[in-house]
Scaffold this motif. Structure first.
Motif, short mmCIF file in Angstrom:
data_model
loop_
_atom_site.label_atom_id
_atom_site.label_comp_id
_atom_site.label_asym_id
_atom_site.label_seq_id
_atom_site.Cartn_x
_atom_site.Cartn_y
_atom_site.Cartn_z
N MET A 16 0.86 -1.18 0.00
CA MET A 16 0.00 0.00 0.00
C MET A 16 0.90 1.22 0.00
SD MET A 16 -1.64 0.07 3.84
CE MET A 16 -2.78 1.36 3.30
N ASP A 17 0.32 2.32 -0.46
CA ASP A 17 1.14 3.50 -0.71
C ASP A 17 0.27 4.74 -0.61
OD1 ASP A 17 3.44 4.84 -1.35
OD2 ASP A 17 3.25 4.56 -3.51
N ILE A 36 -6.83 -0.88 -5.53
CA ILE A 36 -7.93 -0.02 -5.12
C ILE A 36 -7.32 1.32 -4.71
CG2 ILE A 36 -9.80 0.35 -3.47
CD1 ILE A 36 -9.95 -2.69 -3.12
N LEU A 37 -7.76 2.40 -5.35
CA LEU A 37 -7.23 3.73 -5.04
C LEU A 37 -8.32 4.59 -4.41
CD1 LEU A 37 -5.86 2.78 -8.01
CD2 LEU A 37 -4.60 4.88 -7.58
N LEU A 38 -8.01 5.15 -3.27
CA LEU A 38 -8.90 6.08 -2.59
C LEU A 38 -8.40 7.50 -2.85
CD1 LEU A 38 -9.10 4.29 0.90
CD2 LEU A 38 -10.41 3.79 -1.17
N ILE A 39 -9.24 8.36 -3.41
CA ILE A 39 -8.84 9.73 -3.71
C ILE A 39 -9.09 10.57 -2.45
CG2 ILE A 39 -9.02 11.64 -5.32
CD1 ILE A 39 -8.22 8.90 -6.53
N LEU A 40 -8.00 10.91 -1.75
CA LEU A 40 -8.12 11.60 -0.46
C LEU A 40 -8.35 13.09 -0.61
CD1 LEU A 40 -5.29 9.89 1.64
CD2 LEU A 40 -7.67 9.18 1.33
N SER A 41 -7.75 13.69 -1.64
CA SER A 41 -7.90 15.13 -1.84
C SER A 41 -7.55 15.47 -3.28
CB SER A 41 -6.99 15.92 -0.89
OG SER A 41 -5.63 15.64 -1.14
N GLY A 42 -8.01 16.63 -3.72
CA GLY A 42 -7.71 17.09 -5.06
C GLY A 42 -8.57 16.42 -6.12
N ALA A 43 -8.14 16.55 -7.36
CA ALA A 43 -8.88 15.99 -8.50
C ALA A 43 -7.90 15.68 -9.62
CB ALA A 43 -9.94 16.97 -8.99
N ASP A 59 -13.80 9.77 -4.28
CA ASP A 59 -14.05 8.71 -5.26
C ASP A 59 -13.11 7.53 -5.01
OD1 ASP A 59 -15.95 10.28 -6.49
OD2 ASP A 59 -14.60 11.01 -8.06
N VAL A 60 -13.48 6.38 -5.57
CA VAL A 60 -12.68 5.16 -5.47
C VAL A 60 -12.44 4.63 -6.88
CG1 VAL A 60 -12.54 2.80 -4.58
CG2 VAL A 60 -13.60 4.59 -3.19
N VAL A 61 -11.20 4.25 -7.17
CA VAL A 61 -10.83 3.72 -8.48
C VAL A 61 -10.44 2.25 -8.33
CG1 VAL A 61 -9.28 3.95 -10.46
CG2 VAL A 61 -10.00 5.99 -9.19
N ILE A 62 -10.93 1.40 -9.22
CA ILE A 62 -10.61 -0.03 -9.20
C ILE A 62 -9.84 -0.36 -10.48
CG2 ILE A 62 -11.53 -2.38 -9.18
CD1 ILE A 62 -14.03 -1.22 -7.80
N CYS A 63 -8.65 -0.92 -10.32
CA CYS A 63 -7.84 -1.34 -11.47
C CYS A 63 -7.60 -2.84 -11.37
CB CYS A 63 -6.50 -0.60 -11.49
SG CYS A 63 -6.65 1.19 -11.72
N THR A 81 -3.60 10.12 -3.09
CA THR A 81 -4.33 8.86 -3.03
C THR A 81 -3.71 7.92 -2.01
OG1 THR A 81 -3.00 7.66 -4.67
CG2 THR A 81 -4.77 9.03 -5.52
N ILE A 82 -4.52 6.97 -1.55
CA ILE A 82 -3.99 5.79 -0.89
C ILE A 82 -4.29 4.63 -1.81
CG2 ILE A 82 -4.25 4.15 1.01
CD1 ILE A 82 -4.71 6.40 2.91
#
Length: 286
Positions: A16-17, A36-43, A59-63, A81-82
């Protein structure tokens, strides 16, 4: 709706990063890993499987495994992101290390589960570098909770709704697949036009409209993304990495890398020694 009974394996948290924009990795994919990417701030804009999406905080991104993805940050302050890298994932009726079907929308817009996902991820971060068995088991359990919350959010957020008008045309999909397999070779608009029996004008227009990049921008970002992965995962000479990714001139590679990433290949390799350790862990687990 997916549930715990549908897991046919015991997924493991591989890495994780928490990543600020300056460390963004260009167009790339991961074999045997679902992210799985969690968008913590920004765009930013995210290009996933040849389609570009606008995403923002919450938002959440799934790759899925082997899905080519790319990020285009914009705005001040930069987005953060996390990212959770999961391996050993098998869900009924899906390929290994796929969290959702390939044809489904990979973005969860503002899911109600986001605060819980963020809390769990932040609980995991302090244990991320630990080699203690207890910490590894705790993080794997928390990662499993994140998977279940993400699947629940996907159902509620209509992420399993099939992409229709937003999807790639069959022709563009085939061209993207071809480029992904030959990005290290010389590729031209004229060559693709002839090979896929489509005019250069229409091909250029459709590709830019679908993907968000011109064909040559896509090829270059694909090369740089793979070079980034090699800089982290190998100790190969930078000149060798350049050659293996389609750059016959190391000087041109260095200039292109700096223009897109914002630092030289050497600076990038030295900037994140802990990320290099993650890739070592990946290779050891395969």
């Amino acid at each position: 709706m997916y549930g715990l009974r549908e897991f046919e394996s015991s997924p493991q948290l591989l890495y994780m990063d928490k990543t600020p924009t300056k460390y963004a990795q260009i167009m790339h994919g991961h074999s045997q890993i679902c992210e799985i990417l969690l968008i913590l701030s920004g765009a930013c804009q995210y290009c996933i499987g040849g389609k570009t999406y606008c995403i923002q905080e919450g938002d959440v991104v799934i790759c899925n495994s082997d899905c080519i993805h790319d990020e285009l940050p914009y705005g001040i302050p930069p987005y953060v992101t996390i990212c959770l890298g999961i391996t050993g994932l098998k869900i009924s009726a899906l390929p290994p290390n796929h969290l959702i079907p390939k044809e489904m929308l990979p973005i969860l817009y503002q899911p109600r589960q986001f605060p819980e996902l963020k809390t769990l991820a932040e609980l995991m971060l302090p244990r991320n570098r630990s080699r203690e068995d207890a910490d590894i088991q705790i993080n794997n359990a928390l990662a499993m909770s994140c998977l279940l919350l993400t699947l629940q959010a996907a159902d509620e957020n209509q992420a399993f709704q099939q992409i229709s008008t937003q999807g790639k045309t069959t022709c563009i999909a085939e061209i993207i697949d071809f480029i992904d397999g030959h990005y290290m070779e010389d590729i031209s608009l004229q060559q693709l036009s002839s090979q896929f029996h489509i005019s250069t004008y229409r091909l250029s227009h459709l590709f830019k409209q679908t993907v968000g990049y011109s064909i040559m921008q896509y090829v270059i970002r694909r090369r740089i993304g793979e070079a980034q992965a090699m800089l982290m995962s190998t100790r190969s000479k930078i000149s060798d990495i350049a050659m293996r990714n389609g750059f016959s001139d190391p000087s041109h590679f260095n200039k292109t890398f700096y223009r897109i990433v914002g630092m030289t290949p050497t600076e990038y390799r030295n900037s994140r020694p802990e990320k290099a350790l993650d890739f070592v862990r990946i290779s050891q687990k395969k």
